[in-house]
Design an enzyme around this catalytic site. Structure first.
Site, PDB file in Angstrom:
ATOM      1  CG  HIS A 216     -48.947 -25.408  39.056  1.00  0.00           C
ATOM      2  ND1 HIS A 216     -48.239 -26.523  39.813  1.00  0.00           N
ATOM      3  CD2 HIS A 216     -47.868 -25.087  38.324  1.00  0.00           C
ATOM      4  CE1 HIS A 216     -47.060 -26.745  39.161  1.00  0.00           C
ATOM      5  NE2 HIS A 216     -46.888 -25.553  38.371  1.00  0.00           N
TER       6      HIS A 216
ATOM      7  CG  ASP B 286     -35.715 -19.531  69.283  1.00  0.00           C
ATOM      8  OD1 ASP B 286     -36.121 -19.122  68.046  1.00  0.00           O
ATOM      9  OD2 ASP B 286     -36.177 -19.984  69.881  1.00  0.00           O
TER      10      ASP B 286
ATOM     11  CD1 TRP C  78     -47.934 -16.819  37.710  1.00  0.00           C
ATOM     12  CD2 TRP C  78     -47.457 -15.763  39.674  1.00  0.00           C
ATOM     13  NE1 TRP C  78     -46.740 -16.330  37.659  1.00  0.00           N
ATOM     14  CE2 TRP C  78     -46.446 -15.601  38.978  1.00  0.00           C
ATOM     15  CE3 TRP C  78     -47.407 -15.043  40.860  1.00  0.00           C
ATOM     16  CZ2 TRP C  78     -45.188 -15.049  39.128  1.00  0.00           C
ATOM     17  CZ3 TRP C  78     -46.362 -14.359  41.114  1.00  0.00           C
ATOM     18  CH2 TRP C  78     -45.196 -14.252  40.191  1.00  0.00           C
TER      19      TRP C  78
ATOM     20  CB  SER D 108     -47.181 -15.522  56.609  1.00  0.00           C
ATOM     21  OG  SER D 108     -46.139 -16.369  56.566  1.00  0.00           O
ATOM     22  CB  SER D 109     -43.626 -12.890  53.190  1.00  0.00           C
ATOM     23  OG  SER D 109     -44.289 -14.212  52.553  1.00  0.00           O
TER      24      SER D 109
ATOM     25  CG  HIS E  41     -37.320  -9.346  38.165  1.00  0.00           C
ATOM     26  ND1 HIS E  41     -37.199 -10.358  37.202  1.00  0.00           N
ATOM     27  CD2 HIS E  41     -35.929  -9.241  38.627  1.00  0.00           C
ATOM     28  CE1 HIS E  41     -35.967 -10.605  37.183  1.00  0.00           C
ATOM     29  NE2 HIS E  41     -35.098 -10.278  37.899  1.00  0.00           N
TER      30      HIS E  41
ATOM     31  CD  GLU F 262     -42.138 -13.919  45.149  1.00  0.00           C
ATOM     32  OE1 GLU F 262     -41.953 -13.139  46.199  1.00  0.00           O
ATOM     33  OE2 GLU F 262     -42.133 -15.141  45.707  1.00  0.00           O
TER      34      GLU F 262
ATOM     35  CE1 TYR G 296     -31.942 -13.181  40.138  1.00  0.00           C
ATOM     36  CE2 TYR G 296     -33.531 -11.208  39.758  1.00  0.00           C
ATOM     37  CZ  TYR G 296     -32.525 -12.238  39.125  1.00  0.00           C
ATOM     38  OH  TYR G 296     -32.144 -12.106  37.838  1.00  0.00           O
TER      39      TYR G 296
ATOM     40  CB  SER H 189     -22.516 -20.409  48.570  1.00  0.00           C
ATOM     41  OG  SER H 189     -22.879 -19.810  47.242  1.00  0.00           O
TER      42      SER H 189
ATOM     43  CG  HIS I 100     -37.208  -8.752  32.429  1.00  0.00           C
ATOM     44  ND1 HIS I 100     -36.132  -8.834  32.899  1.00  0.00           N
ATOM     45  CD2 HIS I 100     -38.050  -9.214  33.281  1.00  0.00           C
ATOM     46  CE1 HIS I 100     -36.362  -9.403  34.303  1.00  0.00           C
ATOM     47  NE2 HIS I 100     -37.628  -9.876  34.222  1.00  0.00           N
ATOM     48  CG  HIS I 101     -41.388 -10.401  34.244  1.00  0.00           C
ATOM     49  ND1 HIS I 101     -41.266 -11.480  34.265  1.00  0.00           N
ATOM     50  CD2 HIS I 101     -40.752  -9.791  34.971  1.00  0.00           C
ATOM     51  CE1 HIS I 101     -40.405 -11.903  35.092  1.00  0.00           C
ATOM     52  NE2 HIS I 101     -40.026 -10.851  35.526  1.00  0.00           N
TER      53      HIS I 101
ATOM     54  CB  THR J 244     -26.328 -14.476  37.376  1.00  0.00           C
ATOM     55  OG1 THR J 244     -27.218 -13.529  37.820  1.00  0.00           O
ATOM     56  CG2 THR J 244     -26.942 -15.858  37.834  1.00  0.00           C
TER      57      THR J 244
ATOM     58  CE  LYS K 113     -24.745 -14.918  44.204  1.00  0.00           C
ATOM     59  NZ  LYS K 113     -24.117 -15.447  45.511  1.00  0.00           N
TER      60      LYS K 113
ATOM     61  NE  ARG L 128     -47.142 -18.471  30.892  1.00  0.00           N
ATOM     62  CZ  ARG L 128     -46.880 -17.728  31.817  1.00  0.00           C
ATOM     63  NH1 ARG L 128     -45.953 -16.423  31.561  1.00  0.00           N
ATOM     64  NH2 ARG L 128     -46.678 -18.083  32.881  1.00  0.00           N
TER      65      ARG L 128
HETATM   66 CU   LIG Z   1     -37.930 -10.784  35.993  1.00  0.00          CU
END
Ligand SMILES: [Cu+2]
Ligand SMILES: [Cu+2]
Lengths: 432, 539
Positions: free
Chosen positions: B79, B108, B144, B171-172, B255, B257, B259, B270, B304-305, B330, B333, B452
């Site tokens: 998932h 283009d 994941w 690809s990315s 991390h 990722e 963002y 915006s 922090h993860h 943040t 914003k 979890r």
């Molecule tokens: Cu993070």
């Protein structure tokens, strides 16, 4: 079906339910305050930050909602022209920054306290296994494994037909509790035998990972006797949801009695430490090393049970048969072995090989029914259980000779495997 | 403008799309590829969504009713992989494909063939990934995050997973390089960097993040591959390695990722709020600087993860402070968006509704994020449903809502028709209600101690899980409305004007709807009236 219906109705009435609570466990909404100074402090931090967020939310969302109501096109609002203000920008960079500092200071203080595991009164080495915990009391010479209790284990099987609400402490009970004394700083040394696990009992402390090849440290000092429950918190495979932790906090004298019952001893070392409370850190470390080197040779002796002090629902769980010592037993009957074997099999092996021995081909767990090993060469069969193979864990350290003999006898005579072989504990002792 | 207009029609005649299926296979046109990306993304949302529903069905009540725990773990793992790499990321790339060239006045993307290649890798990557559902040992089930040693216990799915990740990475990266090159080289004269629309800005920064971290992920999974098949021990303590090192490398990718999945969302929001508030975006410059600082900070907060792996106190303090710091840009914003609405003249078409829900609900996800940064409290929150609630708040009513907002916002420009506003609003309200029903209770179950990634839970968590499951099914089925609205809009509807929205400004709105196959054959002028950054006031 009935419970499904009831649950559906309950869910429909969910908002009501929140207000009224109901027959089952009381609905927990928030982090527990816990029974240690640290958990209370952490709870305080959690609430502090929560209320700060609420306050910021009220201001921001308030302004936004105000605009949504009053600055509408449909109400003929004319857009203002401003789109910049350095002063405002600086203000809303600085103010949050100051608020953050206000949060960071107490958080740092608590963190430093949490990370200080020195001066512990006693140490327990906790080892994660797929899927159970091993506890070694380094100062008391007590060692045991703690697994999911049998009642839950039956109920938790796929389509077991047993209503989980009928099982006390469903998924949160084990066959053998961790017993610790109240008001003592208990240091846990966390290790793992296979993959990463995490030890977590919310009312006693936060969680910490148990990592193979490393020893992590955490501690707690419970201020109230009682039973506290938690579970493994780091994904560790199929049985991740099935390795609960139960800690029983008892008085000093109850603890002593328990240790004696376990065949351990309140070592002079430990007694001195309790008195002086110093110099423990280094003692603990050497003890750890010793424990890492020494194989669990006391395992068989420790199986000699001490459940009597535990609550009733565990008394009949799993370990009852281990009352005879395996040493030099003249020979157990087929019936005894089969009965015990089934218990061990259902508790230890069925997670992979399934209760009916059909295995799970898709996951690479072979069937026991008609297995070439379980119906073929006995030595190979014993070796496989003792030492494991591939994804199958070794059991030489976690099961006694008698349990292994029983489970092998069981596998060789159940599921239609009619070898008629009877394996005795002595056979296993020889093979070790 | 009329000049550009005439040109486009001229082009249409000469090199329009090829007829038939080959149009889609061979296309190098940014709009066609944008469309392909969007449909691909939607398909993956559906597949990943079905996996989520398997999870929520099993968790509907305590006890194991439907699936084996191993398969449950595969579902949570797949998932996440499908939603992140197949749903959200291609969704944003699709929007960038469509909009970036139009916004900067280019004909283009700079590298059209690479663009085709970048897209067509994806179906293969995901076929490979989804095929693991049928291999020996089942689909990946280690989460994941693919932590060793657990992930090394996977069956035959492991190499397939790793190669699929490699392909997604290629690809990315191609997509990201294309966007950087396009933005830096193909802006119309007069479109200076600080006049670029914020969607372009946020994507430029996102593209740099992608280029920086996708190779790190590729490296990490390659090390897993060699550990498993070639006898290395990068992550095995027995061989002198360290399983925690994987986590450091993974989150050094992971991390940024997160963002990558939220900066383009900031850009879209915006763009939308000023249009429907009929007011210039407040603090354009500070928006750009805030985006850049978030991107920078994203590289120094990864641990922090993994606060619970046992780090030195000094490291924990550092990562706590750095993480808290992200709240500052943040916050800027969010404040700027609110200030844009303040004293505006707001109307509430579907894109605006999604944008407003984004601001509310993303902020809630931001609050729980701030709470998670506090290490002592994180020791309690970590790996509990509180975390699940947090990241779903920033990803679903965050990233996914922004994609939906963008789709409604630009759909008239793409198709030349207005979508059905009534159905759009219905879709919005159902999505917003159900997303909260699904994820809000998870805060509570997490705080109360539910970890979890478990297939079954203690009975005290039953109520919240049941509510959550009901919400998930409601949310899932509500998305069929989106599908219906989009198909209906493609097939017809009230013709859209070039400007589409009353308050719309920008080059993309200066051309007709549907946008001609080649939007700007020659670089257009950039009149001040089409600049969204309010730079015209400076000039
Ligand atoms: Cu993070
Ligand atoms: Cu575990």
């Amino acid at each position: 079906m009935k419970s499904l219906l009831r649950n559906t109705v309950l869910a429909m009435a969910a908002p009501l339910l929140l207000a009224t609570g109901q027959a089952r466990a009381a609905l927990e909404l928030n982090m527990p305050r816990g029974v240690t100074e640290i958990t209370r402090e952490v709870y305080g931090l959690h609430m502090l930050i929560f209320w700060i967020c609420v306050a910021i939310g009220v201001v921001v969302f308030g302004a936004m909602i105000w605009s949504l109501i009053y600055h509408r096109h449909s109400k003929g609002a004319k857009p203002a022209q401003f789109h910049e203000s350095t002063t405002v920008e600086i203000a809303w960079t600085l103010v949050p920054f100051l608020i953050l500092i206000g949060m960071a200071i107490p958080a740092a203080g608590t963190l430093i306290k949490i990370e200080d595991a020195s001066d512990a009164d006693m140490s327990i080495k906790v080892t994660g296994y797929q899927w159970m915990w091993e506890y070694e009391y380094l100062d008391h010479d007590v060692q045991f494994f703690s697994r999911l209790d049998e009642a839950t284990n039956q109920a938790r099987q796929l389509k077991s037909g047993i209503d989980p609400t009928s099982v006390d402490n469903y998924l949160r009970d084990v066959d053998k509790y961790v017993v610790v004394p109240v008001d003592q700083k208990v240091r846990l040394l966390l290790a793992s035998n296979d993959v990463i696990h995490a030890w977590w009992v919310p009312e006693l402390s936060g969680k910490k990972d148990a990592i193979p090849g490393f020893i992590n440290e955490m501690w707690f000092k419970a201020e109230k006797t009682g039973i506290y429950r938690g579970q493994c918190a780091e994904l560790c495979g199929r049985g991740h949801g099935y390795m609960p932790i139960v800690v029983k906090v008892v008085t000093e004298s109850e603890f002593e009695a328990w240790v004696n019952e376990q065949g351990g001893s309140m070592t002079t070392d430990a007694a001195e430490q309790a008195a002086s409370g110093t110099q423990v850190a280094s003692a603990g470390t050497t003890a750890t090393d010793a424990a890492v080197d020494a194989p669990a040779d006391s395992a068989a002796a420790d199986e000699g049970e001490g459940q009597s002090s535990e609550p009733v629902q565990v008394a009949d769980a799993g370990d009852a048969p281990a009352d005879g010592t395996s040493e030099g037993a003249a020979g157990l009957s087929m019936d005894d072995l089969m009965a015990q074997g089934k218990k061990v099999y259902d508790g230890q092996c069925a997670a992979c090989h399934q209760v009916d021995g059909s295995g799970m081909a898709a996951a690479g767990f072979p069937a026991m029914k008609g297995s070439p090993v379980a119906t073929g060469d006995l030595a190979e069969h014993i070796d496989q259980i003792l030492n494991g193979k591939g994804a199958m864990p070794p059991y030489k350290d976690t099961l006694s000779d008698e349990e292994i003999a029983a489970v092998i006898t069981y596998e060789r005579n159940a599921f239609g495997n009619e070898t008629g072989d009877i394996i005795q504990p002595a056979d296993i002792a020889d093979a070790r | 403008m009329s000049e550009a207009h005439a040109h486009d029609h001229h082009d249409d005649h000469h090199h329009g799309p090829e007829p038939g299926i080959m149009r889609w296979i061979k296309t190098t046109n940014h709009k066609d590829l944008g469309t392909l990306y969007m449909w691909f993304s939607f398909t993956m949302f559906m597949i990943g969504g079905m996996m989520a529903l398997v999870i929520r069905a099993e968790l509907f009540q305590p006890g194991l009713q439907f699936v084996d725990p191993g398969f449950f773990n595969s579902m949570t793992t797949m998932h996440a992989l499908v939603m992140i790499f197949g749903g959200v990321m291609p969704g944003f790339v699709g929007l960038a494909n469509w909009m970036v060239p139009m916004m900067i006045g280019a004909s283009d993307l700079a590298l059209p063939r690479i663009n085709n290649w970048g897209f067509w890798i994806l179906p293969f990557a995901f076929t490979l990934l989804l095929s693991t559902l049928f291999v020996d040992g089942g689909a990946p089930a280690a989460g994941w995050t693919m932590y060793p040693p657990l992930v090394l216990q996977s069956g035959d799915s492991l190499p397939l997973l790793i190669f699929a990740v490699h392909m997604m990475g290629v690809s990315s990266i191609t997509g990201a390089i294309n966007i950087v090159v396009t933005i830096l080289n193909m802006r119309a004269p007069g479109m200076t960097l600080l006049k670029m629309p914020l969607f372009v800005w946020t994507w430029l920064i996102t593209a740099y993040l992608l280029i920086a971290v996708m190779p790190v992920l590729a490296g990490a999974v390659t090390m897993l591959l060699t550990d498993r098949y070639f006898g290395t021990s990068f992550f095995s303590a027995a061989g002198g390695g360290d399983p925690v090192m994987f986590q450091h490398i993974f989150w050094f990718f992971g991390h940024p990722e997160v963002y990558i999945m939220i900066l383009p969302a900031f850009g879209i929001i915006s763009m939308i709020i000023p249009v429907f508030a009929r007011k210039t975006l407040f603090g354009y410059d500070s928006m750009v600087y805030a985006t850049a600082s978030i991107a920078f900070l994203s590289f120094i907060v990864w641990a922090h993860h993994m606060f619970t792996v046992g780090m030195p106190v000094a490291a924990e303090l550092f990562f706590m402070f750095a993480t808290m710091l992200i709240a500052v840009p943040t916050g800027v914003k969010v404040f700027n968006w609110v200030a844009t609405m303040w004293k505006g003249s707001m109307s509430f078409e579907t894109p605006m509704l999604f944008a407003l829900a984004f601001v509310f609900l993303f902020t809630i996800g931001g609050f729980s994020g701030l709470m998670l940064a506090i290490v002592p409290a994180d020791f309690q929150y970590h790996d509990s449903y509180f975390v699940v609630a947090h990241f779903h708040y920033v990803l679903v009513p965050g990233a996914v809502f922004s994609i939906m907002a963008g789709v409604y916002f630009w759909l008239p420009k793409w198709t030349g028709h207005m979508y059905d506003e009534k159905l759009g609003k219905l879709h919005f309200w159902l999505s917003t209600i159900f997303v909260n029903v699904t994820f809000f209770p998870q805060h509570f179950s997490g705080l109360a101690g539910m970890p979890r990634r478990i297939p079954d839970y203690a009975t005290q968590f039953a109520e919240f899980n049941m509510i959550s499951s009901i919400g998930a099914f409601g949310f899932g089925f509500s998305q069929l409305i989106l599908l219906f609205v989009v198909i209906k809009c493609i097939r017809g509807g009230q013709p859209a004007t070039g400007r589409v929205w009353e308050g719309a400004r920008g080059l993309e709105w200066s051309i007709p709807s549907p946008a001609p196959y080649h939007s700007f054959e020659t670089p257009p002028d950039v009149p001040d009236s089409e600049v969204t950054s309010a730079q015209e006031q400076h000039a």
